[in-house]
Motif scaffolding. Structure first.
Motif, PDB file in Angstrom:
ATOM      1  N   LEU A  46     -49.577  16.987 -30.465  1.00 16.36           N
ATOM      2  CA  LEU A  46     -49.262  16.105 -31.242  1.00 16.36           C
ATOM      3  C   LEU A  46     -49.485  16.398 -32.972  1.00 16.36           C
ATOM      4  CD1 LEU A  46     -50.462  13.885 -28.106  1.00 16.36           C
ATOM      5  CD2 LEU A  46     -47.804  14.439 -28.826  1.00 16.36           C
ATOM      6  N   THR A  47     -50.054  16.742 -32.772  1.00 18.36           N
ATOM      7  CA  THR A  47     -50.700  17.001 -34.276  1.00 18.36           C
ATOM      8  C   THR A  47     -49.563  17.965 -34.960  1.00 18.36           C
ATOM      9  OG1 THR A  47     -53.081  17.431 -34.045  1.00 18.36           O
ATOM     10  CG2 THR A  47     -52.715  18.074 -36.017  1.00 18.36           C
ATOM     11  N   SER A  48     -49.157  18.969 -35.037  1.00 15.82           N
ATOM     12  CA  SER A  48     -48.047  19.780 -35.206  1.00 15.82           C
ATOM     13  C   SER A  48     -47.121  19.033 -35.430  1.00 15.82           C
ATOM     14  CB  SER A  48     -47.998  20.694 -34.704  1.00 15.82           C
ATOM     15  OG  SER A  48     -48.533  21.408 -34.608  1.00 15.82           O
ATOM     16  N   ALA A  49     -46.528  18.144 -34.425  1.00 18.70           N
ATOM     17  CA  ALA A  49     -45.814  17.685 -34.635  1.00 18.70           C
ATOM     18  C   ALA A  49     -45.985  16.248 -35.915  1.00 18.70           C
ATOM     19  CB  ALA A  49     -45.071  16.855 -32.904  1.00 18.70           C
ATOM     20  N   LEU A  50     -46.877  15.623 -35.433  1.00 18.03           N
ATOM     21  CA  LEU A  50     -47.194  13.993 -36.361  1.00 18.03           C
ATOM     22  C   LEU A  50     -46.840  14.749 -37.848  1.00 18.03           C
ATOM     23  CD1 LEU A  50     -47.805  11.661 -37.234  1.00 18.03           C
ATOM     24  CD2 LEU A  50     -50.181  12.214 -36.923  1.00 18.03           C
ATOM     25  N   VAL A  51     -47.805  16.165 -38.243  1.00 16.58           N
ATOM     26  CA  VAL A  51     -47.691  16.777 -39.531  1.00 16.58           C
ATOM     27  C   VAL A  51     -46.640  17.000 -39.776  1.00 16.58           C
ATOM     28  CG1 VAL A  51     -48.375  18.458 -40.943  1.00 16.58           C
ATOM     29  CG2 VAL A  51     -50.212  17.033 -39.460  1.00 16.58           C
ATOM     30  N   SER A  52     -45.391  17.322 -39.011  1.00 18.81           N
ATOM     31  CA  SER A  52     -43.924  17.526 -39.193  1.00 18.81           C
ATOM     32  C   SER A  52     -43.559  16.759 -39.728  1.00 18.81           C
ATOM     33  CB  SER A  52     -43.388  18.889 -37.282  1.00 18.81           C
ATOM     34  OG  SER A  52     -42.013  19.529 -37.529  1.00 18.81           O
ATOM     35  N   VAL A  53     -43.433  15.805 -39.215  1.00 22.29           N
ATOM     36  CA  VAL A  53     -42.718  14.367 -39.865  1.00 22.29           C
ATOM     37  C   VAL A  53     -43.346  13.550 -40.788  1.00 22.29           C
ATOM     38  CG1 VAL A  53     -42.654  12.208 -38.589  1.00 22.29           C
ATOM     39  CG2 VAL A  53     -42.161  13.734 -36.864  1.00 22.29           C
ATOM     40  N   SER A  96     -40.991  16.267 -43.058  1.00 23.45           N
ATOM     41  CA  SER A  96     -40.351  15.487 -43.431  1.00 23.45           C
ATOM     42  C   SER A  96     -39.887  14.949 -44.190  1.00 23.45           C
ATOM     43  CB  SER A  96     -39.516  15.396 -42.119  1.00 23.45           C
ATOM     44  OG  SER A  96     -39.452  16.270 -41.391  1.00 23.45           O
ATOM     45  N   LEU A  97     -41.127  13.025 -43.525  1.00 23.05           N
ATOM     46  CA  LEU A  97     -40.144  12.014 -45.108  1.00 23.05           C
ATOM     47  C   LEU A  97     -40.914  12.081 -45.979  1.00 23.05           C
ATOM     48  CD1 LEU A  97     -42.733   9.598 -42.355  1.00 23.05           C
ATOM     49  CD2 LEU A  97     -39.861  10.405 -42.718  1.00 23.05           C
ATOM     50  N   GLU A 109     -39.912  15.319 -47.648  1.00 21.60           N
ATOM     51  CA  GLU A 109     -39.018  15.807 -48.281  1.00 21.60           C
ATOM     52  C   GLU A 109     -38.238  14.798 -48.402  1.00 21.60           C
ATOM     53  OE1 GLU A 109     -38.627  20.205 -46.479  1.00 21.60           O
ATOM     54  OE2 GLU A 109     -37.929  19.054 -44.837  1.00 21.60           O
ATOM     55  N   ALA A 110     -37.152  13.635 -47.361  1.00 27.20           N
ATOM     56  CA  ALA A 110     -36.652  12.819 -47.603  1.00 27.20           C
ATOM     57  C   ALA A 110     -36.903  12.360 -49.401  1.00 27.20           C
ATOM     58  CB  ALA A 110     -36.538  12.009 -46.073  1.00 27.20           C
ATOM     59  N   TRP A 111     -38.245  11.934 -49.480  1.00 24.00           N
ATOM     60  CA  TRP A 111     -38.561  10.880 -50.046  1.00 24.00           C
ATOM     61  C   TRP A 111     -38.389  12.529 -51.775  1.00 24.00           C
ATOM     62  CZ3 TRP A 111     -42.820  12.651 -54.189  1.00 24.00           C
ATOM     63  CH2 TRP A 111     -43.022  10.565 -54.920  1.00 24.00           C
ATOM     64  N   MET A 112     -38.571  12.803 -51.528  1.00 25.56           N
ATOM     65  CA  MET A 112     -38.586  13.756 -52.866  1.00 25.56           C
ATOM     66  C   MET A 112     -37.063  14.013 -53.506  1.00 25.56           C
ATOM     67  SD  MET A 112     -41.069  17.072 -52.153  1.00 25.56           S
ATOM     68  CE  MET A 112     -40.316  18.279 -53.233  1.00 25.56           C
ATOM     69  N   ALA A 113     -36.184  14.121 -52.067  1.00 21.58           N
ATOM     70  CA  ALA A 113     -34.870  14.601 -52.018  1.00 21.58           C
ATOM     71  C   ALA A 113     -34.228  13.237 -53.245  1.00 21.58           C
ATOM     72  CB  ALA A 113     -33.744  14.392 -51.088  1.00 21.58           C
ATOM     73  N   ARG A 114     -35.185  11.155 -52.481  1.00 21.28           N
ATOM     74  CA  ARG A 114     -34.369  10.794 -53.105  1.00 21.28           C
ATOM     75  C   ARG A 114     -34.611  10.333 -54.645  1.00 21.28           C
ATOM     76  NH1 ARG A 114     -35.822   8.247 -47.603  1.00 21.28           N
ATOM     77  NH2 ARG A 114     -37.674   8.108 -49.297  1.00 21.28           N
TER      78      ARG A 114
END
Length: 563
Positions: free
Chosen positions: A542-549, A552-553, A555-560
């Motif tokens: 769960l920790t790995s999944a949360l940090v991965s998300v 990803s967020l 990265e999306a913010w940086m792309a914008r």
């Protein structure tokens, strides 16, 4: 008129030469500094294994310990078992992963991105997680034990099943890349000549992916033969080399024999690495035409078959991951299925919740230390045109971890950092040394990620900066670093997840105060408290999944922001 203009030409050229020489000396010093750092992190620990294996009781060097291992029926049987298990898993996982990759890349199935994410979820879990799920499904109290017709899952097939889950995403990533590089013109020519879909598959798809298949096979074989977690939980009396190395060092305190076993584990990994590199060079030389990206056409029958394959494999992967997670909330599997959080009361186990927070510290520190270390090392290799020998040595050290199993690296750290004559001896057993070992263990993949990002930048940046007398560190800070931020985020995420899930490299290094979740799962399971082990593994997932998300967020913010 400025003083610089009034100075004679020879004086101005001399001052520029001094500045250039000074910048060159700084660059050379940084290259050799990184060489020294990686020599301590990688080279010297591996030499320590060789030295310990050759060290005789009287202080001389010899090969008597190798003879003892060769004369030991148990160790030789463990060697044979390791090869049999590795070959079996490789034989099964390659067609499964190739079929899954083909369905993702050569069909028009709806939801391919979702299937891909499901297939990669095993990367978020320690290798012990599938083993725990197997125990819940087919163990002595497993709900599907009747399927075994009186047999036991503890042994060969238990290891194979757990390793299939563990290695599948690694093979898939390689094969997806291999299939993504297909040339659409070949398929168009084949269709114009009346070749059937099956003929196109056997004459174009398979030959085009042969390097990917070989690379995936070598990676899977190496991962299985060096994995410690799965055989430790479900291996039973079926001994393998990785567990034998652990028994020799931890159980019997026979460090010399453990060093020999470590070298035996290193040998197949090195051979696989050399073979993969030679094949890669041949593959690169064979590509002479510019490929056109392949886009699959409409074919309902193909898409139905692809959906069935994707769904079937995804259900199996989710089952092996989900059973362990669900069982951690069950009172007493399978007799009392009432939901409870009692198994998450880690105060009843050695270390308590501290081991989980140690994992968070380890993963965070690994990301914070590893990311700048790897990026700057890649920058020295790719962008600084000084210290040619030093850069080649640095590149060698950067690629070395790819051929070194985690268990072997951990053994090297034991022999090197625990030596009384080593001034760094005080680090042994500390969380700091575990962070350093984790960075070294996963250095190669992170380096390749950073190097790929740097290679995409035109060398004109550095050339223009040099012509303007701008030091390379200013160009690095103002130009290169901002452009490469997405790659740095990927590297940081990779290091964090690796720090949360790794076990083999750390199993020799922890102390009671520095134990982490992935290691604690082993000790908890050894006490027979499988539910608590499942709960700890669930926390890691769960920790790995949360940090991965979260990454990803980011990265999306940086792309914008870049738009």
């Amino acid at each position: 008129m400025s003083s610089i203009v009034r100075r004679p030409l020879w004086a101005r050229l001399s001052a520029f030469g001094q500045r250039a020489d000074g910048e060159t000396r700084v660059a050379q010093g940084l290259v050799w500094l990184w060489v020294a750092i990686l020599a301590v992190l990688l080279g010297l620990p591996l030499l320590a294994i060789l030295g310990r294996a050759l060290l005789q009781g009287d202080g001389s060097l010899g090969f008597s310990h190798f003879g003892e291992v060769l004369d030991s029926p148990g160790l030789m049987q463990a060697t044979l078992n390791s090869f049999v298990v590795s070959l079996t898993v490789t034989t099964i996982v390659l067609p499964l992963a190739f079929g899954f990759a083909w369905a993702l890349m050569r069909s028009r199935v709806v939801g391919r991105a979702v299937f891909r994410q499901i297939a990669l979820t095993p990367l978020l879990a320690p290798s012990l997680m599938p083993a725990i799920s197997i125990v819940y499904l087919f163990g002595n109290q497993g709900m599907l034990k009747s399927w075994l017709d009186g047999g036991s899952i503890y042994g060969f097939w238990g290891i194979v099943l757990g390793e299939l889950f563990y290695t599948f995403p690694h093979a898939l990533l390689i094969l997806v890349t291999a299939l993504a590089s297909a040339d659409a013109r070949l398929f168009e020519a084949a269709r114009s000549m009346g070749a059937s879909a099956w003929r196109q598959f056997f004459t174009i798809t398979l030959p085009g992916a042969r390097y990917g298949l070989l690379s995936a096979g070598l990676v899977v074989f190496t991962l299985v033969i060096t994995d410690f977690g799965v055989p430790k939980v479900v291996g039973g009396n079926y001994c393998v080399l990785a567990v034998e190395a652990y028994k020799q060092v931890i159980g019997q305190q026979n460090f010399e024999r453990g060093a020999v076993v470590g070298l035996m584990l290193l040998l197949p990994a090195v051979l696989a690495f050399v073979l993969e590199r030679r094949t890669a060079r041949r593959q690169q030389a064979a590509i002479t035409a510019r490929a056109v990206q392949y886009t699959p056409g409409r074919d309902p029958l193909r898409d139905v078959a692809a959906f069935g394959l994707l769904s079937g494999v995804s259900v199996l992967l989710l089952a092996l991951l989900g059973v362990g997670i669900i069982a951690s909330f069950i009172g007493y599997w399978p007799y009392n299925l009432k939901l409870t959080l009692d198994h998450y009361d880690f105060s009843q186990i050695d270390g308590g919740w501290a081991v989980y927070f140690n994992s968070l510290k380890l993963a965070t520190a690994t990301a914070l230390l590893g990311t700048p270390l790897v990026f700057l090392g890649a920058y020295w290799v790719e962008k600084l045109k000084v210290a040619g020998v030093g850069r080649q040595v640095l590149r060698f050290f950067a690629m070395l971890p790819m051929a070194v199993p985690g268990l072997v690296l951990g053994l090297g750290y034991v022999f090197f950092f625990n030596h009384p004559a080593n001034p760094l001896n005080g680090l042994y057993g500390s969380l700091a040394l575990m962070v350093v070992c984790t960075v070294a263990h996963y250095y190669t993949t992170a380096h390749l990620t950073a190097a790929t990002a740097l290679k995409q930048l035109d060398n004109e940046f550095e050339a223009v900066a040099a012509s303007l007398k701008v030091p390379f560190w200013v160009t690095l800070r103002r130009v290169t670093l901002p452009i490469c931020l997405p790659a740095l985020v990927d590297v940081a995420r990779y290091f964090f997840i690796a720090g949360m899930t790794t076990v083999s490299a750390l199993v020799f290094l922890y102390s009671p105060d520095s134990s982490v979740s992935a290691v604690a799962i082993i000790t908890i399971d050894d006490t027979g408290n499988t539910a608590a082990a499942a709960a700890m593994a669930t926390m890691v997932v769960l920790t790995s999944a949360l940090v991965s998300v979260l990454f990803s967020l980011l990265e999306a913010w940086m792309a914008r922001r870049r738009r």
